[in-house]
Design an enzyme around this catalytic site. Structure first.
Site, short mmCIF file in Angstrom:
data_model
loop_
_atom_site.label_atom_id
_atom_site.label_comp_id
_atom_site.label_asym_id
_atom_site.label_seq_id
_atom_site.Cartn_x
_atom_site.Cartn_y
_atom_site.Cartn_z
CG ASP A 30 -31.35 -20.63 -29.01
OD1 ASP A 30 -30.56 -20.33 -28.09
OD2 ASP A 30 -31.05 -21.39 -29.95
CD GLU A 152 -22.90 -10.73 -18.63
OE1 GLU A 152 -23.84 -10.05 -19.04
OE2 GLU A 152 -22.50 -10.70 -17.44
CG LEU A 257 -2.22 -16.12 -7.38
CD1 LEU A 257 -1.36 -15.50 -6.29
CD2 LEU A 257 -1.39 -16.31 -8.65
N GLY A 264 -10.14 -24.33 -17.88
CA GLY A 264 -10.86 -24.92 -19.00
C GLY A 264 -12.13 -24.13 -19.19
CB CYS A 267 -14.81 -18.12 -21.31
SG CYS A 267 -16.60 -17.96 -21.40
CE LYS A 270 -15.39 -18.73 -26.65
NZ LYS A 270 -15.74 -17.36 -26.87
CE LYS A 330 -17.13 -21.64 -13.04
NZ LYS A 330 -16.91 -20.22 -12.91
#
Ligand code: UDX
Length: 462
Positions: A30, A152, A257, A264, A267, A270, A330
């Site tokens: 990184d 992924e 459902l 939100g 992933c 956007k 979540k």
């Protein structure tokens, strides 16, 4: 087998640790010194259940190391996974692919032998081919850096399990006979030996599109039920019973459902926007215009929740106190990127409510993003003096809250369930008013359409 993983965020760090768990020797790379220092110390810089244990185990065994040194990475292995972010570009719908490009242009010149670059990030279709051009341009003469795409599908909160026991492995190759395939097969061989799953080998654009299409489908499924939720609210129907009933059809299925505050995270929002933008660039813009509606339905749920809060407060939020339970997008995550929960908390505050937020894991990230909101140290502390208690993320500890214990500290007795996760009957029995999105009383009585006959009868009576 030796491999590197570029990017050590939710995707890359999980992939690196899981590859070590499979028995490989892994170097995580990184550009962020602080992240690398924490990972090297065996510390996961974000919340992901199960990850700290395997990370620590393999850092201690020496099978998993981290670096910021691209030259070390180029020397270490011939297989390089790329799991860096592709966020939404500022002020646009399109994805920002500069980080994946930077990995390729940074790594390729340092290679001293042939290598395979395996993209895992979610990218607009056509990116892999462009990255191949960049790799060709930047690799030393005589060195071939082949770009492969291997999307992924991991979900945050289940990232370790999804990586170690995937539903499917998708591998996109420019040439089906490429020797790169053998390296990718070798990396995943331990998974396929212990718990086999389908492996789909395809071309680069199909592999790229599989990922965005999967996310667009999931987003559409959630927005479908949330659109039906709006009709349920107007008609006085119950969207949760409806979802159970339609979900019993195996062609539909009950998963995803879950009506409520909508999707939100880093992933789904956007990805649907980037998918629309890319389709437009390719001249297929009409194909995905429905995703605009998917996006709008999703965003409307947040506004609806704020309206409902104002309604139960007698029309205005000014001077009211609302406890917002949940800030992560979540449960089982500390991720607040595009979080419906935090967006609602922000909107409540803008409408004049004293908004007190609590989340079991996402407090630091929330404070950074919304420093002006009030934060409490526990769910009960957040509910102290609250006129309204709003559950915005379905953490297990909120579902299990004791209505009597909350009543002992709260001022009002109104529970708003933004995720259709709370045991409403239990709260109602304890004297609370329970309201949820897509359920219960219609706010406006459904208008009876005037038939010509009724209109004439009315005239005659007049
Ligand atoms: C998603 C995809 O599921 C995963 O395959 C991909 O690799 C990355 O994007 P993730 O963002 O971790 O994963 O979360 P996911 O579990 O898909 O949930 C996304 C959002 O949808 C959350 O905000 C969740 O609360 C919401 N959601 C999910 C609903 O509103 N209703 C549902 O029924 C399911």
């Amino acid at each position: 087998m030796r491999m590197t993983v570029f990017g050590t965020g939710y995707l890359g760090a999980t992939h690196a640790a899981c590859m070590a768990e499979l028995g490989h020797e892994v170097l995580g790379v990184d550009v962020d010194d602080e992240k690398i220092a924490r990972l090297t110390a065996g510390e996961v810089p974000f919340y992901e259940p199960g990850l700290p244990e395997i990370l620590r185990r393999h850092v201690e065994s020496g099978r998993l190391r981290f670096t910021t040194d691209y030259a070390e990475a180029a020397e270490f292995a011939d297989l390089h996974f790329i799991g860096v972010g592709t966020p939404q570009r500022k002020g646009e719908f399109a994805a920002d692919t500069t980080y994946v490009e930077a990995v390729v242009t940074g790594l390729a010149p340092l290679l001293s032998r042939d290598a395979v670059l395996v993209g895992k990030s979610t990218v607009p279709v056509g990116t892999a081919a462009r990255l191949q051009d960049l790799a060709d341009l930047h690799a030393p003469v005589g060195v071939r850096a082949e770009v492969v795409w291997n999307p992924e599908f991991l979900r945050e909160g289940f990232a370790v399990r999804d990586t170690l026991t995937p539903d499917r492995i998708v591998v996109g190759l420019a040439d089906p006979a490429s020797p790169a395939r053998a390296l990718v097969d070798e990396a995943y061989a331990p998974i396929l030996e212990s718990d086999p799953c389908p492996v789909i080998v395809t071309d680069l654009p199909t592999a790229e599109l599989v990922k965005v299409s999967a996310n667009a489908f999931l987003a559409t499924k959630i927005s479908f039920i949330n659109a039906v939720s709006e009709v349920c609210e107007a008609a006085g129907a119950d969207v949760t019973v409806l979802a159970d009933a339609i979900g019993m059809d195996p062609r539909i299925g009950r998963r995803f459902l879950g009506a409520g505050l909508g999707f939100g995270g880093g992933c789904l929002p956007k990805d649907i926007r980037a998918f629309m933008a890319r389709a437009g660039e390719l001249g297929a813009d009409q194909a995905l215009t429905f995703l605009r509606e998917v996006d709008s339905i999703n965003m409307r749920r947040r506004e609806k929740m704020v309206e409902l809060a104002a309604e139960v407060c007698g029309g205005t939020l000014l001077g009211r106190t609302v406890a917002v339970l949940g800030a992560a997008f979540k449960p089982n995550s500390d991720d607040v990127r595009d979080s419906p929960a935090l967006a609602v908390a922000g909107m409540l505050s803008l409408k004049g409510a004293q908004t007190v937020v609590y989340d079991p894991q996402a407090m630091d990230n929330s404070r950074r993003l919304y420093p002006t909101l009030a934060y409490a140290d526990s769910a009960i502390a957040a509910c102290e003096g609250a006129d309204v208690v709003l559950v915005a993320t379905e953490w297990g500890e909120f579902v299990e809250l004791d209505p009597a214990a909350v009543a002992a500290v709260a001022r009002g007795r109104v529970l708003l369930d933004g995720r259709n996760c709370m045991p409403g009957e239990r709260w109602t029995a304890a004297g609370w008013t329970y309201r949820a999105l897509g359920r219960g009383v219609p706010e406006v009585p459904a208008p009876v359409p005037a038939t010509p006959v009724a209109a004439i009868a009315e005239l005659v009576r007049a």
